[in-house]
Each structure stands twice: as C-alpha cells, then as structure tokens.
Design an enzyme around this catalytic site. Structure first.
Site, mmCIF file in Angstrom:
data_model
loop_
_atom_site.group_PDB
_atom_site.id
_atom_site.type_symbol
_atom_site.label_atom_id
_atom_site.label_comp_id
_atom_site.label_asym_id
_atom_site.label_seq_id
_atom_site.Cartn_x
_atom_site.Cartn_y
_atom_site.Cartn_z
ATOM 1 N N ARG A 52 -20.361 -79.940 5.310
ATOM 2 C CA ARG A 52 -19.100 -80.025 4.582
ATOM 3 C C ARG A 52 -18.651 -78.610 4.257
ATOM 4 O O ARG A 52 -19.355 -77.871 3.571
ATOM 5 C CB ARG A 52 -19.300 -80.814 3.292
ATOM 6 N N HIS A 105 -10.912 -76.113 -1.925
ATOM 7 C CA HIS A 105 -12.008 -75.669 -2.783
ATOM 8 C C HIS A 105 -11.516 -74.463 -3.583
ATOM 9 O O HIS A 105 -12.103 -73.381 -3.553
ATOM 10 C CB HIS A 105 -13.248 -75.356 -1.948
ATOM 11 N N GLU A 160 -13.956 -81.036 -6.809
ATOM 12 C CA GLU A 160 -13.999 -80.850 -8.258
ATOM 13 C C GLU A 160 -12.640 -80.523 -8.852
ATOM 14 O O GLU A 160 -12.432 -79.421 -9.393
ATOM 15 C CB GLU A 160 -15.035 -79.773 -8.619
ATOM 16 N N ASN A 218 -20.675 -84.600 -6.947
ATOM 17 C CA ASN A 218 -21.390 -83.327 -7.107
ATOM 18 C C ASN A 218 -22.177 -83.420 -8.408
ATOM 19 O O ASN A 218 -21.586 -83.605 -9.481
ATOM 20 C CB ASN A 218 -20.409 -82.148 -7.193
ATOM 21 N N TYR A 259 -25.427 -81.795 -10.803
ATOM 22 C CA TYR A 259 -26.348 -80.674 -11.024
ATOM 23 C C TYR A 259 -27.258 -80.789 -12.251
ATOM 24 O O TYR A 259 -28.343 -80.242 -12.263
ATOM 25 C CB TYR A 259 -25.562 -79.359 -11.178
ATOM 26 N N GLU A 264 -22.761 -82.565 -3.331
ATOM 27 C CA GLU A 264 -23.376 -81.307 -3.761
ATOM 28 C C GLU A 264 -24.527 -81.622 -4.699
ATOM 29 O O GLU A 264 -24.385 -82.451 -5.594
ATOM 30 C CB GLU A 264 -22.408 -80.398 -4.537
#
Ligand code: FCB
Length: 454
Positions: free
Chosen positions: A89, A133, A178, A304, A306, A363
C-alpha cells in the site's frame, strides 16, 4: 527490557489461523519515502512548505530525499518480493501528477507510478493505491485547501485521473489515510501541515474529506472494473485513565468526537450525537453549518492501529483532557502504550458496530532505536515482539468472526516520520540515510517466515 509477560514469537505457530491467501503486506506513503521532491516536474506540497518552518520538525529535516524511493523503487520492490509480501500500500503524491493540483498533468510523474505498479505486479505484489496521505499540492492550499468545498471537485478529478491511468491493473484503492490526523493535527493542533490552529477550520476540513471520499469513490467505481475502494481510519484503543466517572465520560466523548466522527458518517449514520455535543461545547462548531455527510460506500474498512490512549479529564469541560500512555506502561520510542489486546478489541468492536464487508489492518508497527551491528544484523527484538503480539491479536479477532483479509506492517523502510523527521525508525528494513543502504532487520526475517508459514 520488556515489562510484558513472555511471549512465544514462533512465526509458523502465529501464521496458523490465517488463510493461505491472507494479504500480508507493507504500507508506506509518498512524502515519507519518495524524495525527488523537485524532480521531473513535481510541484510543491504543503509538507514541503511545513517541513521548512523553523521548529516544525524535531531534527529540522525534510522529505526532499527521504529513502530516495523514486529512484530506488526497483530495489525496494525486490526487497518486498523477497520477503514474500502479497500487497504494498503506497500513496500517490498529488503534486507529482498534477503539479498545480488541478489542470495540467505531469506525465513524467504519472509514468513513475506506472513503472512502480508494473514492477510490483511483475514481482507478484498487489498494489493498493492510497490517493491521499496528507501531502496536498501547495497551490490548492493557497486556495483554501481542504477547508474550501471546491476540494471535493479537485479530489474527484484527481481520483478519476489515477483510476483511468492505472485502473486496468490496479483493483485495490484507498481514498484517504487517517482523515482525522490530517484534519485535526494539521488544522487544529498545528503539528502537521498545513500547521493551522483553528478548530472550526478542522471541522470543515473533516467534512470536506468525507464528501471528497464519496466523490472519489464514485469516480473510481465508474472507471475501474471490479474496484475495491476503502479508506484507512486510525482507531486506537481509547480507555479512561481511572475508573472515575469524569474520565469515563471524557473517554467516551473523545472517541466519539474523533473516531466515530468519521466512522459514523462513512457508514451512513451522520455525525455522532456525543461527538457533536463535545465539539459544540468546546466551541469547535462556531461558524460552521454541518449538513448530513454522504455515506461512505466501502468495500473494506482499513484500520490503522498502534496503541492504547488513556484519557484523563482535567475538568468537566469537553477537550480539557490529557491523552496518552499510562505512566510506567510498556511504550515504544514514540511513547505509545503497547496494547495488543486493544487491536483485538477494536477489531471486534468495529465489526459489531459497523459490520463492514471486510476489514484490513492497513497499518501496525513500532518505532525503536535500531542499529546495524558489527556482524551486519539489526536485532530489533522489540519490534519483532510487538508485531508478533499484534498478529496474535488479529488472529483472535479472525477466530471470533471478524472478516479480516489483510495486515500491512508500517513500514517496509525506515522513513520520514513527519514532525519527528528521521528520528523514529518504523521499518522492517533499516535505511542508512547517508548512503541509502538498506539492511534487513531481524523483524523482516521473522515476517518473511510468518508469511511463508514456517
Ligand atoms: C500513521 C501514519 C503513517 C506513520 C505512522 C507511524 O499515523 O499514517 O504515515 O506516520 O502513523
């Protein structure tokens, strides 16, 4: 040393629950890896400008050269293929293909993406194209950027250009990465480009992102047979810092004003009531007139993930909150609280709340200070463990019925980590930025074995 209980990272064992065609891959973005910022007719983006503002970037660096991926993409594609990646990606630099954002096409810029796509397909790696992005053409920012409703038309035309140029070979598309980070960090908190600090502007930007997403999705569907179109939303685990009522309310409001702010509209529910209350209470809606945003029409939801964000309220006022890692918790170099069970919980919750046709973890990854040792190895034990724990959590979600079809490590290469410059390394491949030498980290070998189910 890790404060977490011991964990068996055996890749063969961890791979077991995943189907043979699971889309293991990598993610990266244009400004963070390409470099060649002024080459072959690329126009400036807001990140070129922002990175030059004194004090904006930790090490004062820019993405002018970054990983020099623009020139070294054959090597990078080879690395991904050697590791067995099934998907890559990447994002398109809008100002590389349309230097002014609209109008005249820069053919050499478009040709670069043609070459990249051909190289990926030739190596058996499926491209997933992300249109945005965060690196908006500067000329469009000069016209108001994403706060200008005209951006919906600009973005839709840009999407149509890419879809008609690459849609014969590329079936997997993403409109935005995002959107909350772009809107809020870039327009309310001022720590990302374009560096604005105005909440009502950020709210308008978010609204236009949702409308631009809808326009681009329609354009891609009209031009690409069998297209799969999605978006990547960053949803971390949000938890109250204490069991107090105040912290609980703050955590609920924050996740509604941030995560559901995008997810609810994308799934046709309009803006969430709690988030509306919070933003209104904090004065963020002043001068804005929010109409019902269009539904998202997604083939897959990109997640995504984290960390865990703990929310503690300083007062009862909305947005008077402290958000971050619990002191003393296991943290990566970003200061992000490692919480792999949060990935499982977020996947379960997204599936239960919105029932998307598919979910892809678009992600997941971790920054640690890595070095190439005398023997040429990079022993990135912390990253390897982080990934192993999260893969296990993804497997739990899969077993519980979440339609999870892919997982992309952020990132293939160490790269330009936005306001942190080159001071944070997320790659499975180490990059020596002086020589551009690439070195596989231990984590890369581990991921290779996971994909190979060894
Ligand atoms: C995400 C971004 C990506 C990278 C990682 C670490 O928020 O999408 O570009 O910065 O975090």
């Amino acid at each position: 040393m890790s404060t977490l209980p011991e964990f068996d990272t055996d890749p063969g064992r961890l791979a077991q629950p995943f189907p043979a065609d699971f889309a293991w891959g990598f993610a990266a973005s244009a400004y963070q890896i390409e470099g060649a910022a002024a080459e072959d007719g690329r126009g400036p983006s807001i990140w070129d400008a922002f990175a030059r503002q004194p004090g904006a970037i930790a090490d004062g660096s820019t993405g002018d050269i970054a990983c020099d991926h623009y020139h070294r993409y054959p090597e990078d594609v080879r690395l991904m293929a050697d590791l067995g990646a099934r998907a890559f990606r990447f994002s398109i630099s809008w100002s590389r293909v349309l230097p002014m954002g609209t109008g005249a096409i820069n053919q050499p810029g478009l040709d670069f993406y043609q070459r990249l796509v051909d190289a990926l397909l030739g190596a058996g790696v499926q491209p997933l194209i992300n249109l945005f992005h965060w690196d908006l053409p500067q000329t469009l920012q000069d016209r108001g950027g994403f706060a200008n409703p005209q951006v919906v038309g600009w973005f839709t035309d840009y999407a149509a250009l890419l879809a008609s140029s690459l849609g014969d070979r590329v079936k997997n598309w993403m409109t935005f990465n995002e959107p909350a980070v772009f809107a809020f960090l870039g327009h309310a908190q001022g720590i990302h480009a374009p560096g604005l600090r105005d909440w009502p502007t950020a709210i308008r930007v978010a609204d236009n992102e949702l409308r631009a997403h809808a326009g681009a999705t329609q354009a891609i569907r009209a031009l690409v047979d069998d297209a799969k179109v999605g978006v990547a939303i960053d949803v971390n685990q949000v938890a109250p810092a204490t069991s107090s009522e105040r912290d609980r309310v703050a955590a609920d409001k924050w996740s509604s004003a941030r995560d559901a702010w995008f997810l609810d509209p994308l799934f046709g529910r309009g803006y969430p009531a709690l988030g509306l209350d919070a933003h209104r209470e904090a004065g963020h809606l002043e001068g804005t007139d929010l109409a019902e945003p269009p539904a998202g029409d997604l083939d897959y939801l990109g997640l995504n993930y984290y960390r865990r964000d703990s929310v503690s309220a300083r007062s009862d006022r909305a947005f008077d909150w402290e958000i971050g890692a619990v002191p003393g918790s296991e943290q990566t170099q970003m200061g992000w609280h490692v919480a792999s069970d949060g990935l499982r919980d977020v996947l379960l919750e997204l599936n239960q709340t919105y029932a998307p046709p598919e979910i892809v973890v678009t992600e997941n990854g971790a920054a640690y200070p890595d070095t190439v040792e005398q023997d040429g190895r990079v022993r990135d034990v912390g990253r390897l463990e982080y990934l192993a724990r999260h893969v296990a959590a993804a497997a739990d979600a899969l077993r519980a019925g979440v339609p999870l079809t892919g997982y992309h490590v952020w990132s293939i290469l160490d790269n330009y980590e936005w306001s942190f410059g080159y001071t944070r390394r997320f790659g499975l491949v180490h990059v020596d930025f002086a020589s551009q030498r690439r070195t596989l980290k231990d984590g890369a070998r581990w991921y290779q074995r996971l994909i190979a189910r060894e």
